[in-house]
Design a protein around this motif. Structure first.
Motif, PDB file in Angstrom:
ATOM      1  N   MET A 182       0.859  -1.188   0.000  1.00  0.00           N
ATOM      2  CA  MET A 182       0.000   0.000   0.000  1.00  0.00           C
ATOM      3  C   MET A 182       0.897   1.241   0.000  1.00  0.00           C
ATOM      4  O   MET A 182       2.084   1.164   0.324  1.00  0.00           O
ATOM      5  CB  MET A 182      -0.910   0.016   1.223  1.00  0.00           C
ATOM      6  CG  MET A 182      -0.156   0.147   2.535  1.00  0.00           C
ATOM      7  SD  MET A 182      -1.267   0.291   3.914  1.00  0.00           S
ATOM      8  CE  MET A 182      -0.102   0.355   5.273  1.00  0.00           C
ATOM      9  N   GLU A 183       0.293   2.380  -0.343  1.00  0.00           N
ATOM     10  CA  GLU A 183       1.066   3.619  -0.340  1.00  0.00           C
ATOM     11  C   GLU A 183       0.818   4.367   0.958  1.00  0.00           C
ATOM     12  O   GLU A 183      -0.309   4.435   1.440  1.00  0.00           O
ATOM     13  CB  GLU A 183       0.683   4.475  -1.546  1.00  0.00           C
ATOM     14  CG  GLU A 183       1.111   3.834  -2.858  1.00  0.00           C
ATOM     15  CD  GLU A 183       1.095   4.791  -4.031  1.00  0.00           C
ATOM     16  OE1 GLU A 183       0.249   5.695  -4.022  1.00  0.00           O
ATOM     17  OE2 GLU A 183       1.937   4.615  -4.951  1.00  0.00           O
ATOM     18  N   VAL A 184       1.908   4.887   1.555  1.00  0.00           N
ATOM     19  CA  VAL A 184       1.764   5.669   2.792  1.00  0.00           C
ATOM     20  C   VAL A 184       2.370   7.048   2.568  1.00  0.00           C
ATOM     21  O   VAL A 184       3.312   7.212   1.785  1.00  0.00           O
ATOM     22  CB  VAL A 184       2.463   4.981   4.000  1.00  0.00           C
ATOM     23  CG1 VAL A 184       1.806   3.674   4.344  1.00  0.00           C
ATOM     24  CG2 VAL A 184       3.953   4.763   3.736  1.00  0.00           C
ATOM     25  N   VAL A 185       1.814   8.018   3.269  1.00  0.00           N
ATOM     26  CA  VAL A 185       2.342   9.383   3.161  1.00  0.00           C
ATOM     27  C   VAL A 185       3.336   9.604   4.291  1.00  0.00           C
ATOM     28  O   VAL A 185       3.020   9.410   5.471  1.00  0.00           O
ATOM     29  CB  VAL A 185       1.200  10.428   3.224  1.00  0.00           C
ATOM     30  CG1 VAL A 185       1.767  11.836   3.120  1.00  0.00           C
ATOM     31  CG2 VAL A 185       0.187  10.174   2.113  1.00  0.00           C
ATOM     32  N   PRO A 213       6.045  11.846   6.717  1.00  0.00           N
ATOM     33  CA  PRO A 213       5.925  13.169   7.350  1.00  0.00           C
ATOM     34  C   PRO A 213       6.315  14.320   6.406  1.00  0.00           C
ATOM     35  O   PRO A 213       5.800  15.426   6.512  1.00  0.00           O
ATOM     36  CB  PRO A 213       6.898  13.082   8.527  1.00  0.00           C
ATOM     37  CG  PRO A 213       7.013  11.629   8.833  1.00  0.00           C
ATOM     38  CD  PRO A 213       6.833  10.915   7.528  1.00  0.00           C
ATOM     39  N   SER A 214       7.208  14.024   5.459  1.00  0.00           N
ATOM     40  CA  SER A 214       7.662  15.072   4.528  1.00  0.00           C
ATOM     41  C   SER A 214       6.615  15.372   3.449  1.00  0.00           C
ATOM     42  O   SER A 214       6.761  16.301   2.668  1.00  0.00           O
ATOM     43  CB  SER A 214       8.947  14.618   3.831  1.00  0.00           C
ATOM     44  OG  SER A 214       8.684  13.447   3.061  1.00  0.00           O
ATOM     45  N   GLY A 215       5.549  14.537   3.437  1.00  0.00           N
ATOM     46  CA  GLY A 215       4.513  14.732   2.413  1.00  0.00           C
ATOM     47  C   GLY A 215       4.716  13.834   1.210  1.00  0.00           C
ATOM     48  O   GLY A 215       3.832  13.700   0.365  1.00  0.00           O
ATOM     49  N   GLN A 216       5.884  13.208   1.120  1.00  0.00           N
ATOM     50  CA  GLN A 216       6.138  12.309  -0.011  1.00  0.00           C
ATOM     51  C   GLN A 216       5.453  10.963   0.208  1.00  0.00           C
ATOM     52  O   GLN A 216       5.183  10.560   1.348  1.00  0.00           O
ATOM     53  CB  GLN A 216       7.641  12.123  -0.206  1.00  0.00           C
ATOM     54  CG  GLN A 216       8.284  13.346  -0.870  1.00  0.00           C
ATOM     55  CD  GLN A 216       9.676  13.007  -1.385  1.00  0.00           C
ATOM     56  OE1 GLN A 216      10.564  12.785  -0.598  1.00  0.00           O
ATOM     57  NE2 GLN A 216       9.853  12.991  -2.688  1.00  0.00           N
ATOM     58  N   SER A 248      12.612  11.877   3.098  1.00  0.00           N
ATOM     59  CA  SER A 248      12.257  12.496   4.387  1.00  0.00           C
ATOM     60  C   SER A 248      13.537  12.869   5.125  1.00  0.00           C
ATOM     61  O   SER A 248      14.001  12.137   6.001  1.00  0.00           O
ATOM     62  CB  SER A 248      11.392  11.561   5.223  1.00  0.00           C
ATOM     63  OG  SER A 248      11.941  10.274   5.235  1.00  0.00           O
ATOM     64  N   PRO A 249      14.117  14.005   4.734  1.00  0.00           N
ATOM     65  CA  PRO A 249      15.415  14.404   5.288  1.00  0.00           C
ATOM     66  C   PRO A 249      15.386  14.731   6.788  1.00  0.00           C
ATOM     67  O   PRO A 249      16.422  14.860   7.404  1.00  0.00           O
ATOM     68  CB  PRO A 249      15.805  15.645   4.464  1.00  0.00           C
ATOM     69  CG  PRO A 249      14.597  16.037   3.711  1.00  0.00           C
ATOM     70  CD  PRO A 249      13.641  14.906   3.691  1.00  0.00           C
TER      71      PRO A 249
END
Length: 411
Positions: free
Chosen positions: A99-102, A104-107, A138-139
């Motif tokens: 599945m796709e997850v978002v 914290p960086s929005g990516q 997510s740097p």
């Protein structure tokens, strides 16, 4: 005629020796005729090495599989789990659903629905470019670096900037070019920075698992695991990034801390942990967490089963280290092939004595004499405080008899 059982051990620990002596077994050296060998991993590898040419007879059993490192070396465990997931994916097995997850960086990132059992992990130097790609998504994230072949918290550190990794690479004189093989490889994993805390402190779970066969898979979970706590309250600030008393739960690290309590050794029993969770989060949530941990263990074993040298003379007790995050999701951190038998407290000593006692009862046939030809189906009494986690042989028998089995959920 009563047969004399002889044992040999590289580990002169009282919890082992007293268990053998209580059974009336006689200690001999590795060069003598032994029936039961509790050995170091290295000595076990020597016995099985082709150069040695040692052949075990039917009345000899030993406490490691020849290539136990397929699950206990951090890089190989990751490699085997990744391979297992890919193979299931190829077969179109629903277990490999994604599945796709978002982030914290929005990516957006892709994750496994059922087999997301290890944090995102790469082996360095080989996977360096893949790691950088993931890092850039997510740097803000923190990563944990661990040398593949070491234990007890040795050589571990946290990074939150790519520059820190490059600086370490220069200082460690390990060029991150896969073409140039370095002496030591490392795994780098996304750090679980939202761990479940108790009393503000981070902890992990140590669970003991006995495997008597990989094909068919037969594994037993010991009921008396424990939580290992950090001595200093959890703090995600950059200033505490190098403070291992905040981040590493290993007793070998924590016992040097000022706050270490030698009475309870920074440990809490699994039973008390379960009660705490039931009281704070409710029973059904707690039941689900424990079922998820069992699922995680079974699939880590299934991932390595095809590559394990499944010798009938072998059994192995693994120490599973699991971290639970604050959404009550368990993550497999690592698996130890030689979990410490050092007793740091009185309760520890009782637990480890019972663990060894129960292991011997499960792996030795009812007549008390080690026998590699035995079918390895222990009686309920012999299991003691072990519970059957999975037994593929019994599952097959039950399926043929069409009776439901509590193991069927792992199919």
């Amino acid at each position: 005629m009563d047969k004399r059982v002889t044992y040999c051990t590289d580990l002169e620990k009282s919890v082992i020796m007293s268990n053998f002596e209580r059974r009336g077994w006689i200690q001999v050296g590795p060069e003598d005729e032994w029936n039961f060998y509790w050995s170091f991993t290295q000595n076990c590898r020597n016995i099985f090495s082709i150069d040695n040419g040692y052949r075990m007879n039917d009345n000899q059993i030993i406490n490691h599989f020849p290539n136990h490192y397929e699950i206990s070396r951090k890089d190989l465990l990751v490699k085997n789990i990744k391979r297992y997931r890919k193979e299931l994916e190829k077969e179109g097995n629903p277990l490999a659903e994604k599945m796709e997850v978002v982030l914290p960086s929005g990516q957006v990132a892709t994750r496994y629905v059922h087999l997301d059992i290890i944090p995102v992990t790469y082996v360095l130097p080989a996977d360096y470019n893949m790691f950088v790609e993931e890092y850039r998504k997510s740097p803000q994230s923190t990563w944990i670096m661990k040398p593949c072949g070491k234990s007890q918290g040795t050589g571990i550190f946290l990074i939150n900037k790519l520059s820190k990794l490059k600086k370490w690479s220069r200082e460690a004189k390990i060029p991150f070019h896969p073409q140039l093989s370095s002496k030591e490889s490392y795994v780098i994993s996304r750090y679980i920075d939202n761990p479940l805390l108790i009393g503000g402190k981070k902890f992990d779970l140590r669970l003991y698992l006995l495997v008597t066969s990989f094909r068919p898979l037969k594994a037993y979970l010991f009921k008396h695991g424990f939580c290992r706590f950090c001595t200093v309250k959890y703090d995600t600030s950059v200033t505490e990034l190098d403070n291992m008393y905040v981040h590493l739960t290993n007793v070998s690290v924590q016992r040097h801390g000022v706050e270490y309590n030698s009475l309870h050794g920074g440990k809490m029993s699994v039973q008390n942990f379960r009660l705490y969770l039931e009281g704070t989060r409710g029973r059904s949530v707690t039941e689900k967490l424990f079922a998820d941990m069992h699922w995680l263990i079974v699939h880590s074993l299934k991932a390595v089963a095809p590559v394990m040298a499944n010798d009938r003379h072998c059994f192995e007790c693994y120490g599973y280290d699991i971290i639970i995050d604050n959404t009550l999701k368990p993550w497999l951190v690592e698996v130890n092939a030689s979990p410490s038998l050092q007793s740091t407290t009185h309760n520890d000593r009782i637990l480890k004595y019972k663990l060894i006692d129960n292991i011997i009862s499960v792996v030795v046939p009812p007549d008390g004499i080690p026998d590699a030809r035995w079918n390895k189906i222990p009686s309920v009494e012999a299991l003691g405080d072990f519970e059957v986690l999975i037994d593929e042989e019994l599952m097959e028998k039950e399926e043929n008899g069409c009776r439901p089995t509590k193991n069927s959920r792992y199919r």
